[in-house]
Scaffold this motif. Sequence first.
Motif, PDB file in Angstrom:
ATOM      1  N   ARG A  94       1.678  -5.966  -6.881  1.00  0.00           N
ATOM      2  CA  ARG A  94       0.244  -6.212  -7.033  1.00  0.00           C
ATOM      3  C   ARG A  94      -0.512  -4.950  -6.652  1.00  0.00           C
ATOM      4  O   ARG A  94      -0.032  -4.165  -5.827  1.00  0.00           O
ATOM      5  N   ASP A  95      -1.682  -4.765  -7.240  1.00  0.00           N
ATOM      6  CA  ASP A  95      -2.545  -3.661  -6.815  1.00  0.00           C
ATOM      7  C   ASP A  95      -3.815  -4.208  -6.192  1.00  0.00           C
ATOM      8  O   ASP A  95      -3.960  -5.429  -6.017  1.00  0.00           O
ATOM      9  N   THR A  96      -4.716  -3.335  -5.826  1.00  0.00           N
ATOM     10  CA  THR A  96      -5.937  -3.750  -5.130  1.00  0.00           C
ATOM     11  C   THR A  96      -7.060  -4.129  -6.096  1.00  0.00           C
ATOM     12  O   THR A  96      -8.190  -4.298  -5.676  1.00  0.00           O
ATOM     13  N   CYS A  97      -6.726  -4.265  -7.386  1.00  0.00           N
ATOM     14  CA  CYS A  97      -7.712  -4.685  -8.386  1.00  0.00           C
ATOM     15  C   CYS A  97      -7.355  -6.042  -8.993  1.00  0.00           C
ATOM     16  O   CYS A  97      -7.914  -6.437 -10.019  1.00  0.00           O
ATOM     17  N   SER A 125      -2.185   0.769  -1.631  1.00  0.00           N
ATOM     18  CA  SER A 125      -2.651   0.195  -0.373  1.00  0.00           C
ATOM     19  C   SER A 125      -1.735   0.647   0.754  1.00  0.00           C
ATOM     20  O   SER A 125      -0.544   0.902   0.531  1.00  0.00           O
ATOM     21  N   PRO A 126      -2.266   0.764   1.986  1.00  0.00           N
ATOM     22  CA  PRO A 126      -1.375   1.058   3.124  1.00  0.00           C
ATOM     23  C   PRO A 126      -0.397  -0.079   3.422  1.00  0.00           C
ATOM     24  O   PRO A 126       0.591   0.125   4.118  1.00  0.00           O
ATOM     25  N   ILE A 127      -0.671  -1.278   2.909  1.00  0.00           N
ATOM     26  CA  ILE A 127       0.297  -2.378   3.015  1.00  0.00           C
ATOM     27  C   ILE A 127       1.414  -2.112   2.019  1.00  0.00           C
ATOM     28  O   ILE A 127       1.178  -2.007   0.819  1.00  0.00           O
ATOM     29  N   GLU A 128       2.648  -1.990   2.513  1.00  0.00           N
ATOM     30  CA  GLU A 128       3.770  -1.737   1.614  1.00  0.00           C
ATOM     31  C   GLU A 128       4.254  -3.018   0.954  1.00  0.00           C
ATOM     32  O   GLU A 128       4.463  -3.064  -0.260  1.00  0.00           O
ATOM     33  N   SER A 129       4.457  -4.051   1.773  1.00  0.00           N
ATOM     34  CA  SER A 129       5.018  -5.302   1.278  1.00  0.00           C
ATOM     35  C   SER A 129       4.346  -6.480   1.966  1.00  0.00           C
ATOM     36  O   SER A 129       3.892  -6.374   3.107  1.00  0.00           O
ATOM     37  N   ILE A 130       4.298  -7.597   1.248  1.00  0.00           N
ATOM     38  CA  ILE A 130       3.773  -8.846   1.785  1.00  0.00           C
ATOM     39  C   ILE A 130       4.858  -9.908   1.622  1.00  0.00           C
ATOM     40  O   ILE A 130       5.405 -10.080   0.523  1.00  0.00           O
ATOM     41  N   PHE A 131       5.173 -10.596   2.713  1.00  0.00           N
ATOM     42  CA  PHE A 131       6.232 -11.607   2.690  1.00  0.00           C
ATOM     43  C   PHE A 131       5.640 -12.986   2.938  1.00  0.00           C
ATOM     44  O   PHE A 131       4.870 -13.182   3.883  1.00  0.00           O
ATOM     45  N   PHE A 174      -8.824  -4.653   9.507  1.00  0.00           N
ATOM     46  CA  PHE A 174      -8.558  -3.683   8.437  1.00  0.00           C
ATOM     47  C   PHE A 174      -7.613  -4.252   7.389  1.00  0.00           C
ATOM     48  O   PHE A 174      -7.865  -4.162   6.178  1.00  0.00           O
ATOM     49  N   PHE A 175      -6.524  -4.869   7.830  1.00  0.00           N
ATOM     50  CA  PHE A 175      -5.520  -5.306   6.864  1.00  0.00           C
ATOM     51  C   PHE A 175      -5.855  -6.634   6.206  1.00  0.00           C
ATOM     52  O   PHE A 175      -5.394  -6.897   5.086  1.00  0.00           O
ATOM     53  N   THR A 176      -6.660  -7.476   6.826  1.00  0.00           N
ATOM     54  CA  THR A 176      -7.127  -8.664   6.107  1.00  0.00           C
ATOM     55  C   THR A 176      -8.148  -8.263   5.034  1.00  0.00           C
ATOM     56  O   THR A 176      -8.214  -8.911   3.982  1.00  0.00           O
ATOM     57  N   GLN A 177      -8.897  -7.204   5.281  1.00  0.00           N
ATOM     58  CA  GLN A 177      -9.783  -6.682   4.221  1.00  0.00           C
ATOM     59  C   GLN A 177      -8.968  -6.176   3.036  1.00  0.00           C
ATOM     60  O   GLN A 177      -9.377  -6.336   1.877  1.00  0.00           O
ATOM     61  N   GLU A 178      -7.808  -5.576   3.325  1.00  0.00           N
ATOM     62  CA  GLU A 178      -6.915  -5.161   2.250  1.00  0.00           C
ATOM     63  C   GLU A 178      -6.427  -6.374   1.456  1.00  0.00           C
ATOM     64  O   GLU A 178      -6.333  -6.324   0.229  1.00  0.00           O
ATOM     65  N   LEU A 179      -6.119  -7.462   2.148  1.00  0.00           N
ATOM     66  CA  LEU A 179      -5.676  -8.675   1.454  1.00  0.00           C
ATOM     67  C   LEU A 179      -6.769  -9.218   0.543  1.00  0.00           C
ATOM     68  O   LEU A 179      -6.484  -9.716  -0.558  1.00  0.00           O
ATOM     69  N   VAL A 180      -8.000  -9.147   0.987  1.00  0.00           N
ATOM     70  CA  VAL A 180      -9.119  -9.596   0.154  1.00  0.00           C
ATOM     71  C   VAL A 180      -9.161  -8.792  -1.137  1.00  0.00           C
ATOM     72  O   VAL A 180      -9.385  -9.336  -2.236  1.00  0.00           O
ATOM     73  N   ARG A 181      -8.923  -7.492  -1.037  1.00  0.00           N
ATOM     74  CA  ARG A 181      -8.912  -6.628  -2.227  1.00  0.00           C
ATOM     75  C   ARG A 181      -7.743  -6.978  -3.143  1.00  0.00           C
ATOM     76  O   ARG A 181      -7.887  -7.012  -4.368  1.00  0.00           O
ATOM     77  N   ILE A 182      -6.591  -7.242  -2.559  1.00  0.00           N
ATOM     78  CA  ILE A 182      -5.385  -7.483  -3.356  1.00  0.00           C
ATOM     79  C   ILE A 182      -5.449  -8.826  -4.071  1.00  0.00           C
ATOM     80  O   ILE A 182      -5.099  -8.940  -5.254  1.00  0.00           O
ATOM     81  N   PHE A 183      -5.910  -9.865  -3.378  1.00  0.00           N
ATOM     82  CA  PHE A 183      -5.888 -11.219  -3.933  1.00  0.00           C
ATOM     83  C   PHE A 183      -7.267 -11.705  -4.393  1.00  0.00           C
ATOM     84  O   PHE A 183      -7.375 -12.824  -4.892  1.00  0.00           O
ATOM     85  N   ALA A 184      -8.288 -10.864  -4.208  1.00  0.00           N
ATOM     86  CA  ALA A 184      -9.654 -11.237  -4.605  1.00  0.00           C
ATOM     87  C   ALA A 184     -10.047 -12.590  -4.022  1.00  0.00           C
ATOM     88  O   ALA A 184     -10.607 -13.453  -4.705  1.00  0.00           O
ATOM     89  N   ASP A 185      -9.750 -12.771  -2.731  1.00  0.00           N
ATOM     90  CA  ASP A 185     -10.010 -14.039  -2.051  1.00  0.00           C
ATOM     91  C   ASP A 185     -10.696 -13.751  -0.706  1.00  0.00           C
ATOM     92  O   ASP A 185     -10.025 -13.343   0.252  1.00  0.00           O
ATOM     93  N   PRO A 186     -12.004 -13.959  -0.612  1.00  0.00           N
ATOM     94  CA  PRO A 186     -12.728 -13.636   0.630  1.00  0.00           C
ATOM     95  C   PRO A 186     -12.304 -14.474   1.827  1.00  0.00           C
ATOM     96  O   PRO A 186     -12.521 -14.072   2.976  1.00  0.00           O
TER      97      PRO A 186
END
Length: 428
Positions: free
Chosen positions: A96-99, A325-331, A377-389
């Motif tokens: 996944r990307d941040t868009c 993203s600075p997040i490499e992987s999400i499990f 910081f990293f939950t903001q990254e998740l918002v970008r990745i999944f488009a879920d506020p």
Amino acid sequence: MQSMEITNTAIVLGGGLSGISCAVQLNQMGYHVSLVESRKFLGGRSFSFNYQSPSEIIDNGQHVVLGCCTYFFEFLDTIEASQYWESGDILNISMRDTCGNKWSLRETKWLFPIHLLPSLLHFPFISYVERIGIIFALLMAKIQRENYAMQNESFHDWLKKCRQSDRVIKRFWSVIVKPVFNDGLDNISASMGVMFIKVALLGKRGSSNVFYPTVGLSNCIGKPSEDYLAFVGCDLYLGNSVDSILRNDDRVSGIRLSNGRVLNSDIVVSALPYPSLLRVLGNSAIDLEHVSGDISKLRSSGIINVYLWYKRPLMEEKFCMVVGSPIESIFNRTDITASNHNSDEMIVSDRRYYCAVLSIGNAQDYMKWNHEEIVVFFTQELVRIFADPDLIMPVHSKIIKQHEATIRCQPGSTEYRSDCMTSLDNFF
């Protein structure tokens, strides 16, 4: 047949994966083995623990293993722990990307050994010409012969020689290779990077399959190892750190534990992390010159794992890699451990919460951040990745920092690594 009395003895220092596997091999060779580990459990950095709030078994970091790690799977078979590791039948890694874009690196089984070709030709995060360039680099790696210069060249520079653009390096190669070595591509030797391509991406069938544990790491590595070694008659000294190695002329005679107890042995094998080995050698009558290389110059890279609990699943797939993203992987930890929920599921106020783990490698820049700064910081990254506020507000969070998670495979570092043999006859 009459049973043969075992007369050869061996001491193994360190109860991580290296130490455990060494003890297994020495036992199979006929040695009576004593294994010394400073912690009260085996597994080294691969362990789990009971987290009380919320109540759940979590790991010190989410681990995965590639199918090309054949010795590791043989080890799991020996300690009877293979059933705790799971993988799909074919390579199928979600990205996944941040868009909000999503894609899968998926092999086409009947096209082996060009099984990745169709998937790479549809890689959506770069142009079609750049996708062709990736295939060219894979071919260059396939025919590349190992040479001394590659040990001193960075993988980043090797990729540039293969006409890989900065965007391709950032959006493809870094995503694939950085998690393997826990470092940036400019800090990985070309020798190691090309080896990964040959062995994992272009290796035998199943070499690139991703395996993950379905139970806590202590239950799939540490505890089975302890049970096996005890069953075959090894002596386990858990909760005992080694103070020094005892020397007698050109041989070693044993070790001294931190409590003063002396253990004698025919051979001594160190499977200690290099910083710990340096400390032990400093306490012993053994100069560093007896060990090849210069282990004092080896460096480590850190990893941060962010555990987050939500009221609903974060995603459908069990894990994904992230582009840009600075997040490499999400499990999706709850899904990964779905078959073992008696031990790993978490219930709060009679409602189920879902656990996700973010893995951030080469994480030196974030080590000094406090808990709140990392979560925000990293939950903001998740918002970008999944488009879920809603992801900005997890129910609960836990941060695990490993400052010295892995040894850095930097250009030129090969000459610092020690050989298995030392100048002392029975010290390895």
